[in-house]
Design an enzyme around this catalytic site. Structure first.
Site, mmCIF file in Angstrom:
data_model
loop_
_atom_site.group_PDB
_atom_site.id
_atom_site.type_symbol
_atom_site.label_atom_id
_atom_site.label_comp_id
_atom_site.label_asym_id
_atom_site.label_seq_id
_atom_site.Cartn_x
_atom_site.Cartn_y
_atom_site.Cartn_z
ATOM 1 N N GLU A 253 50.278 45.244 32.875
ATOM 2 C CA GLU A 253 50.375 44.613 34.192
ATOM 3 C C GLU A 253 51.405 45.317 35.074
ATOM 4 O O GLU A 253 51.246 45.391 36.289
ATOM 5 C CB GLU A 253 50.709 43.126 34.051
ATOM 6 C CG GLU A 253 49.687 42.317 33.263
ATOM 7 C CD GLU A 253 48.257 42.502 33.755
ATOM 8 O OE1 GLU A 253 48.047 42.746 34.964
ATOM 9 O OE2 GLU A 253 47.338 42.426 32.929
ATOM 10 N N HIS B 105 49.751 48.136 36.916
ATOM 11 C CA HIS B 105 49.102 47.697 38.161
ATOM 12 C C HIS B 105 50.141 47.533 39.269
ATOM 13 O O HIS B 105 49.940 47.973 40.403
ATOM 14 C CB HIS B 105 48.412 46.353 37.940
ATOM 15 C CG HIS B 105 47.103 46.434 37.234
ATOM 16 N ND1 HIS B 105 46.100 47.305 37.610
ATOM 17 C CD2 HIS B 105 46.608 45.721 36.189
ATOM 18 C CE1 HIS B 105 45.052 47.122 36.812
ATOM 19 N NE2 HIS B 105 45.334 46.184 35.942
ATOM 20 N N GLY C 41 35.939 35.890 38.465
ATOM 21 C CA GLY C 41 36.824 36.977 38.861
ATOM 22 C C GLY C 41 36.028 38.055 39.571
ATOM 23 O O GLY C 41 34.915 37.823 40.014
ATOM 24 N N GLY C 42 36.577 39.236 39.646
ATOM 25 C CA GLY C 42 35.923 40.295 40.414
ATOM 26 C C GLY C 42 35.193 41.320 39.588
ATOM 27 O O GLY C 42 34.856 42.386 40.088
ATOM 28 N N TYR C 43 34.921 41.026 38.308
ATOM 29 C CA TYR C 43 34.355 42.036 37.417
ATOM 30 C C TYR C 43 32.847 41.915 37.223
ATOM 31 O O TYR C 43 32.306 42.475 36.275
ATOM 32 C CB TYR C 43 35.078 42.008 36.065
ATOM 33 C CG TYR C 43 36.421 42.688 36.118
ATOM 34 C CD1 TYR C 43 36.569 44.018 35.741
ATOM 35 C CD2 TYR C 43 37.536 42.012 36.586
ATOM 36 C CE1 TYR C 43 37.792 44.652 35.805
ATOM 37 C CE2 TYR C 43 38.772 42.631 36.664
ATOM 38 C CZ TYR C 43 38.899 43.948 36.271
ATOM 39 O OH TYR C 43 40.122 44.566 36.351
#
Length: 808
Positions: free
Chosen positions: A592, A595, A727-729
């Site tokens: 993390e 990121h 989520g965005g996946y």
């Protein structure tokens, strides 16, 4: 003690001015009533951006870490001792646009009172997380939407195909709303409650409606096209070209070219998808925290380490069992990551492991929390959306703004699958042989609730490594110190505590300032490390709070500095012990932070491509997975692995064993990821909602090639697969493997330079910072990689790191 917080009063108003202001405006209104055109200039709030990469009106994009473990998905999907003076100009709001906060004339003192008391509408340098309540959401978001509507109308009326008349006002428009919506959404993820849910659910359709109106604005779309077609196009920087091209592409993907009836249908689909995704995530959280297993007999939890027993007793105390102790219980087992993992890996009670495993794979799959119908409806609507946009399936829509194509993604997954299969088969044979040698009655019939347990026993036997015995060497404070030391070595930055500078949502949260080599601040971030199953969603993620931006600068010269969230769900402190981490949890923190580094170390001043914005989704995991590699670097591991009581470094022989164990069950772990990625693509390319095959049948079919041990007939993990349904996946889970190729190859540049050559490591780290981390979304990721590595990426390094190269 609750950390301090800063609340600023916007100049030039004093507190007395605010008290008198409503009455002054009423007087002005009466004097100018003939015109009916009075507009109140709002209390200016900071305009940090929470833009999703690509089109700027989307909500925050979480970056959940991948589903790691062979026995469970670790992740689901989204400071301050030496205080130097803070240059607040980096964070202060830009001058507000000359527009009213309200679209209609001010006529109600209540509106003024709302501005005075609602923390969402006040001026702030950092979001007032300690003050925001559910009651503020409806009026706050609606007031901001009202202003945004007015600003959009003004932009459409005055837009010209120039940067100052198009891109800069557009960035200001979306930024103001994005930071507040981002703060509210973040609180829902880390401090969920029924009132906050209800408030967000009520205003979300209005927010989505505005997003769609902005995304489908033809005046803005046409202005971007005019810039691309102008004679000055070639004079634009790479970053500005990327912004223009991304905005045009995203406008098309958001239905700007659809006719009226089709656009109306598209908008209905988007509204429904937003509602369904939110409900999906809520069901997963509720079903996860619904399961509690109270244990009173110590025999039932034999094998559980002291850390897990302490957590179980601590949970029991919080549930009303006031006399619970680590030694004597009672203990409460939950499906939250630290508790679940401990049972699956260490509980000798096979019946308990089975019960907990079955509960885990059936989350959100029955009763009022059943996500099955929601999944089918989401897939159906995504297919309809794709057809409206002229695509064959939703995967093609998803890939339109990624590095890969459907074909290339499938080819990579198959290449990795074939390289992993034989190794995974051997992994299972090894478990059977070992468990049989230990006299396990289940040896000839190992099931899913056995693999995690016997894998740990085999790891202990083969490498003499016990993850629980390693915990004392990985205390959170030491891990963070080592991580920050590594960041200094690689990238020349220093990270220092800044607790008290920004409000936080719970006292456990830390706040940090990132400084450059001269000691000047360049970024800030929050860190929320501990599991809170009653209110915090599972997994680990990073999100933006504020993005770097020239446009959002107050002084007109210094860009606004980026601010990030880092959120994990690891074992909290138990008693007087600090949080003692497993090695997996250490890797997650490094992941993390990778990121966050890309967000914070960007040198892009164009806000719409700074940091992680506009980085193709299948490249965005590069820095995070790159940072994980350093957990196996000797000097780094020695710097973070220090016994929390004695301060002694982790023994060298243990380091060597950890390094040797890196490829342990690599084939099985790889196949698990490939199952999720392949299933995701299958559901978004070939699956027909309402057809003869159910989503669970698709999973069984995919599992035949990606799982040595077939899933149980009642396995409904899809009902909690938040990555692709909340989520965005969606049609993008393959991105973890795609980016893993990039990240492994990037790390191999350091290996080539010599990991023990400090000068070479610093030089290579600086090159990584100036390319991968600095360029953000302002340059195509393949070009960025080539600029760093000197060539295009190769999967060789990934297969080598996983011990699969010879197999391939």
């Amino acid at each position: 003690m609750r950390s301090g917080w800063i609340r600023t009063v916007p100049a030039p108003f004093s507190h007395i001015h605010f008290i008198l202001l409503p009455f002054l405006f009423l007087l002005m209104a009466s004097l100018l009533s003939l015109t009916r055109s009075i507009h109140f200039q709002p209390v200016c709030l900071i305009k940090p951006s929470a833009l999703r990469p690509r089109f700027p009106f989307y909500p925050l994009k979480s970056r959940p870490c991948p589903l790691w473990s062979s026995s469970f998905s670790l992740c689901l999907l989204r400071t301050r001792a030496h205080r130097k003076p803070i240059n607040r100009t980096h964070l202060a709001p830009s001058p507000p646009s000359v527009r009213s906060f309200f679209a209609s004339p001010l006529s109600d003192v209540a509106e003024m009172a709302e501005i005075e008391t609602n923390p969402l509408l006040k001026d702030f340098n950092f979001p007032p997380f300690d003050l925001i309540q559910a009651e503020h959401v409806r009026p706050g978001i609606r007031a901001l939407l009202k202003q945004s509507e007015s600003d959009l109308e003004e932009l459409e009326r005055t837009v010209e195909p120039t940067w100052p008349k198009l891109v800069e006002p557009l960035e200001r428009l979306v930024d103001r709303l994005a930071v507040v919506w981002g703060a509210v959404s973040h609180l829902k993820a880390v401090k969920d409650n029924a009132d906050l849910r209800s408030a967000i659910e009520e205003v979300q359709p209005e927010k989505v409606a505005f997003d769609l109106k902005l995304g489908q604005s033809k005046p803005i779309y046409n202005a971007f096209k005019a810039i691309r077609e102008s004679p000055d196009w070639e004079k634009l920087s790479d970053a500005r070209k990327r912004i223009v091209e991304a905005q045009i592409k995203e406008a098309v993907l958001n239905g700007v070219a659809l006719e009226d009836d089709k656009r109306e249908e598209f908008n209905k689909i988007e509204q429904e998808l937003a509602k369904l995704s939110q409900k999906f995530g809520e069901n997963v959280l509720d079903s996860t925290k619904k399961f509690e297993k109270l244990i009173t007999d110590k025999k039932d939890i034999e094998g559980l380490p002291a850390t897990a027993l302490g957590l179980g007793a601590q949970t029991a105390v919080s549930k009303g069992h006031e006399n619970a102790t680590t030694e004597n219980g009672p203990w409460i087992i939950t499906l939250d990551a630290p508790s679940f993992m401990a049972v699956m890996q260490h509980a000798k009670n096979r019946t308990l492991r089975e019960e907990v495993y079955r509960a885990y794979i059936s989350r959100a799959s029955s009763g009022d929390l059943d996500n099955t119908a929601i999944i089918d409806q989401i897939l159906k609507l995504r297919m309809e959306k794709a057809k409206l946009l002229g695509y064959n399936n939703y995967a093609e829509v998803s890939m339109a703004s990624k590095m890969a194509t459907v074909k290339k993604a499938e080819e990579l997954l198959e290449k990795l699958r074939s390289a992993s299969w034989n190794s995974a088969v051997q992994d299972m044979e090894d478990l059977k042989v070992f468990s049989k040698s230990q006299g396990a009655p289940e040896a000839d019939n190992l099931n899913h609730w056995d693999t995690g347990f016997w894998s740990e026993r085999l790891r202990e036997s083969k490498y003499e490594i016990n993850e629980e015995e390693l915990r004392p060497y990985f205390s959170l404070p030491k891990v963070m110190d080592g991580l920050f030391s590594l960041a200094n070595k690689l990238f020349g930055i220093t990270v220092e505590p800044a607790d008290g500078l920004a409000p936080v949502w719970i006292s456990d949260v830390r706040f940090y300032r990132v400084n450059d080599s001269s000691g000047s601040p360049i970024a800030y971030f929050y860190f929320d490390p501990y599991s809170r199953p009653s209110e915090k969603r599972g997994g680990a993620w990073m999100d933006e709070v504020v993005g770097r931006s020239r446009v959002m600068s107050q002084d007109g010269s210094s860009p606004r500095l980026p601010v990030a969230h880092m959120v994990c769900n690891q074992m909290p402190p138990v008693g007087d012990k600090p949080s003692l981490m497993t090695f997996r949890e250490v890797e997650t923190v490094f992941h993390e932070f990778g990121h966050a580094l890309q967000h914070m170390l960007t040198k892009q001043d164009e806000g719409l491509v700074a940091g992680i914005r506009n980085v193709e989704w299948d490249a965005v995991e590069l820095p995070s997975q790159f940072m994980e590699n350093w957990c196996y670097h000797r000097d780094t591991l020695m710097s973070i692995g220090k016994h929390y009581e004695t301060g002694e470094s982790i023994p060298d022989d243990i380091y060597k064993k950890l390094l040797a164990a890196r490829t342990f069950r690599a084939g099985s772990l790889s196949l698990r990821q490939l199952r999720f990625a392949t299933l995701d693509l299958e559901l978004h390319t070939k699956y027909v909602p309402g057809g003869s095959e159910s989503i669970f049948h698709v999973d069984r079919r995919v599992s035949e090639k990606t799982q040595v041990l077939p899933p149980l007939s009642e396995d409904k993990f899809l009902c909690s697969f938040s990555h692709i349904f909340a989520g965005g996946y969606a049609a993008g889970y393959y991105s973890y493997k795609w980016a893993e190729v990039l990240s492994a190859d990037a790390f191999s540049a350091f290996e080539d330079a010599g990991l023990n050559n400090d000068k070479a490591v610093k030089e290579t780290g600086n090159r990584f910072r100036e390319t991968v981390l600095a360029l953000g979304g302002g340059k195509a990721p393949l070009e960025v990689f080539v600029e760093f590595r000197g060539r295009e990426p190769s999967p060789e390094a990934l297969l080598r790191h996983n011990g699969l190269l010879q197999v391939a």
